[in-house]
Scaffold this motif. Structure first.
Motif, PDB file in Angstrom:
ATOM      1  N   ALA A  49       5.347 -49.439 -17.675  1.00  0.00           N
ATOM      2  CA  ALA A  49       4.156 -49.415 -18.644  1.00  0.00           C
ATOM      3  C   ALA A  49       3.667 -47.964 -18.841  1.00  0.00           C
ATOM      4  O   ALA A  49       3.323 -47.563 -20.260  1.00  0.00           O
ATOM      5  N   ALA A  50       3.870 -47.113 -17.971  1.00  0.00           N
ATOM      6  CA  ALA A  50       3.530 -45.594 -18.269  1.00  0.00           C
ATOM      7  C   ALA A  50       4.562 -45.048 -19.370  1.00  0.00           C
ATOM      8  O   ALA A  50       3.962 -44.250 -20.290  1.00  0.00           O
ATOM      9  N   GLU A  53       3.561 -46.260 -22.523  1.00  0.00           N
ATOM     10  CA  GLU A  53       2.396 -45.514 -22.988  1.00  0.00           C
ATOM     11  C   GLU A  53       2.708 -44.008 -23.777  1.00  0.00           C
ATOM     12  O   GLU A  53       2.252 -43.751 -24.829  1.00  0.00           O
ATOM     13  N   ARG A  56       3.958 -44.905 -27.177  1.00  0.00           N
ATOM     14  CA  ARG A  56       3.049 -45.355 -27.927  1.00  0.00           C
ATOM     15  C   ARG A  56       2.211 -44.258 -28.542  1.00  0.00           C
ATOM     16  O   ARG A  56       1.815 -44.068 -29.583  1.00  0.00           O
ATOM     17  N   ILE A  57       2.070 -43.309 -27.587  1.00  0.00           N
ATOM     18  CA  ILE A  57       1.348 -42.012 -28.095  1.00  0.00           C
ATOM     19  C   ILE A  57       2.142 -41.342 -29.274  1.00  0.00           C
ATOM     20  O   ILE A  57       1.853 -40.734 -30.348  1.00  0.00           O
ATOM     21  N   GLY A  61      -0.023 -42.805 -31.650  1.00  0.00           N
ATOM     22  CA  GLY A  61      -1.077 -42.162 -31.168  1.00  0.00           C
ATOM     23  C   GLY A  61      -1.356 -40.914 -32.140  1.00  0.00           C
ATOM     24  O   GLY A  61      -2.632 -40.574 -32.548  1.00  0.00           O
ATOM     25  N   ASP A  66      -3.898 -45.485 -34.783  1.00  0.00           N
ATOM     26  CA  ASP A  66      -5.269 -46.100 -33.984  1.00  0.00           C
ATOM     27  C   ASP A  66      -6.682 -45.572 -34.429  1.00  0.00           C
ATOM     28  O   ASP A  66      -7.505 -45.987 -34.033  1.00  0.00           O
ATOM     29  N   SER A  77      -4.957 -38.738 -27.834  1.00  0.00           N
ATOM     30  CA  SER A  77      -3.542 -38.728 -27.203  1.00  0.00           C
ATOM     31  C   SER A  77      -3.842 -37.888 -25.863  1.00  0.00           C
ATOM     32  O   SER A  77      -3.292 -38.048 -24.823  1.00  0.00           O
ATOM     33  N   SER A  80      -5.406 -40.020 -23.308  1.00  0.00           N
ATOM     34  CA  SER A  80      -4.368 -41.006 -22.612  1.00  0.00           C
ATOM     35  C   SER A  80      -3.374 -40.234 -21.644  1.00  0.00           C
ATOM     36  O   SER A  80      -3.266 -40.865 -20.477  1.00  0.00           O
ATOM     37  N   LEU A  84      -2.777 -41.072 -17.660  1.00  0.00           N
ATOM     38  CA  LEU A  84      -1.481 -41.277 -17.271  1.00  0.00           C
ATOM     39  C   LEU A  84      -1.092 -40.232 -16.259  1.00  0.00           C
ATOM     40  O   LEU A  84      -0.311 -40.559 -15.127  1.00  0.00           O
ATOM     41  N   SER A 134       8.774 -38.821 -21.115  1.00  0.00           N
ATOM     42  CA  SER A 134       9.386 -40.203 -20.999  1.00  0.00           C
ATOM     43  C   SER A 134      10.531 -40.128 -20.041  1.00  0.00           C
ATOM     44  O   SER A 134      10.946 -41.083 -19.353  1.00  0.00           O
TER      45      SER A 134
END
Length: 483
Positions: A49-50, A53, A56-57, A61, A66, A77, A80, A84, A134
């Motif tokens: 999930a991290a 995210e 997603r950013i 993001g 968004d 961002s 977020s 994290l 990532s």
């Protein structure tokens, strides 16, 4: 959804709706907290999930997806990533603290020091921070002991960055495991693709409309009817490059799989007017074809060649046309000489001021929504019937499939990879050049042409792009060509 009740101008009329939405959000959050109090999370799920995210950013993001009204993309961002960081700190060993934490802190500082939406350097943020973070999370997940559940997501779970050469699974949207791509199926499918005897007239193959030299399009606004050369088909021919990397097919998304799409085209009276019964007789009687089918479908050919095998072979050939090796991809993987200064400016505009990336999501540049890349989106743009006639094209698109008023004139968001080879553009081929396309978007789509379309999903506001900025964006899109 809450943002629209606060920006651009908060007033008393929106206060009641805002309070209702916030209460609903709090109720849902309380429920989730209470539910998971008694449920144990697996560490690999948290790290998965991290990483999602971070993706997603990178993709949503920092693009304004968004926060299209406030444009507080960098601040949100940053928050977020701070959250994290608190979670990831629990998994980071002393050895790893000098790298992953450094990347996290650096990215947060970069976002905070460069809050302006239009001028933010997204290329630098992704390559210097996003990809590093990532990759660091992927390493943490890899170090965990024990087995992990494998999801059937198009974006592979084990990827380190969104731009890994094998990041996306071409079989994710196939009907089932037995339909997965193999070399034998691809070879068979390629021969079928170029065979005109699959059509009812014996004159048209799949390649007749999908020319490999034109990124598997045909260079025409609309192709001709297989029986009546003077009669045009309804829509423009889309590229087959990366067609596997989407969840629905045709501009109106009526086909759920490539196999469905292939069957639809073959049986269409206007496109190929083929008969599956006739095709099965033809390939069964041909010794070389029969041998290829036996090799590709060895466990099933004892019962004879089936229509599912024909469509699966063709679909597998199309899946093999997945190519994510453009100069843009090379840049994102570390080759800083792969893009020119103009192309980098164009990318940052594409991801920012021009808001192209809020529909054409990186790195596929189609409408499959990140970060899981599971579902294809449609948009209502207000495309005109012709350059000379600024009235709305009568094609209702996705509405004819789903029957919901808000989807009238909605069409699937196509990929813009290899876009220099796929002119003309839009579902009806109305625009011959990218300059015309950019002008359409810059002026607010159909609304900018005076088309009154209450359900237009494209922002009606002028983007105020300069001629130089439009040239830079077009230059960037040219870097998306794959070999």
């Amino acid at each position: 959804m809450i943002e629209q009740f606060i920006y651009p101008k908060y007033d008393s009329a929106s206060k009641k709706v805002l309070i209702s939405e916030v209460r609903h959000l709090i109720t849902n959050t309380d429920y989730l907290i209470s539910y998971f109090t008694d449920h144990q999370f697996a560490d690999w799920r948290i790290l998965d999930a991290a990483k999602l995210e971070v993706f997603r950013i990178i993709v949503l993001g920092i693009t304004g997806f968004d926060n299209s009204l406030s444009l507080n993309s960098m601040k949100e961002s940053s928050e977020s990533l701070k959250s994290l960081r608190d979670i990831l700190y629990l998994y980071i060993s002393k050895k790893e603290k000098t790298t992953l934490l450094q990347d996290l802190n650096g990215s947060i500082a970069y976002l905070n020091h460069n809050p302006d939406f239009d001028s933010f350097d997204r290329a630098t943020f992704i390559t210097s921070f996003g990809n590093e973070i990532s990759a660091g999370i992927a390493q943490l997940e890899q170090n965990l002991p024990g087995d992990k559940i494998k999801y059937n997501r198009m974006l592979r779970q084990e990827v380190r960055t969104l731009f890994d050469s094998d990041a996306f699974n071409v079989d994710a949207f196939s009907p089932g495991p037995e339909y997965r791509i193999t070399g034998a199926k691809v070879g068979l499918g390629k021969r079928l693709f170029y065979d005109p005897l699959l059509s009812g007239t014996g004159t048209r193959s799949c390649a007749s409309c999908h020319n490999p030299d034109l990124a598997f399009t045909d260079g025409m606004a609309k192709h001709t009817d297989v029986h009546v050369p003077s009669k045009l088909l309804t829509r423009n021919v889309p590229t087959l490059f990366n067609a596997a990397l989407q969840s629905n097919y045709f501009y109106d998304m009526r086909a759920l799989t490539l196999e469905d799409q292939v069957h639809d085209v073959i049986s269409s009276k206007q496109e190929m007017d083929g008969s599956m019964d006739a095709i099965l007789k033809y390939v069964s009687a041909d010794k070389s074809y029969h041998s290829l089918f036996v090799t590709a479908f060895s466990e099933k050919t004892g019962k004879g060649i089936s229509s599912d095998q024909v469509t699966n072979a063709l679909a597998c050939y199309i899946r093999s046309l997945t190519k994510l090796n453009s100069r843009f991809d090379k840049y994102m993987l570390g080759n800083r000489d792969a893009l020119s200064k103009q192309e980098l400016k164009g990318f940052n505009l594409f991801m920012g001021k021009a808001k192209c990336a809020t529909c054409h999501f990186v790195p596929l540049f189609n409408g499959v929504t990140p970060p899981k890349y599971v579902e294809s989106e449609t948009e209502v743009l207000g495309v005109p019937v012709s350059l000379a006639d600024s009235t709305l094209d009568s094609d209702l698109g996705y509405y004819n499939v789903i029957g919901v008023d808000s989807y009238k004139n909605a069409f699937k968001v196509p990929t813009i990879r290899n876009i220099n080879k796929t002119a003309p553009y839009m579902h009806n081929g109305v625009y011959k050049t990218l300059d015309q396309v950019m002008e359409f978007y810059n002026n607010g789509g159909g609304a900018g042409l005076g088309i009154n379309l209450s359900n237009q999903t494209l922002s009606e506001e002028n983007l105020h792009l300069t001629e130089k900025e439009k040239e830079d964006i077009i230059a960037f899109m040219g870097s998306l060509e794959s070999k």
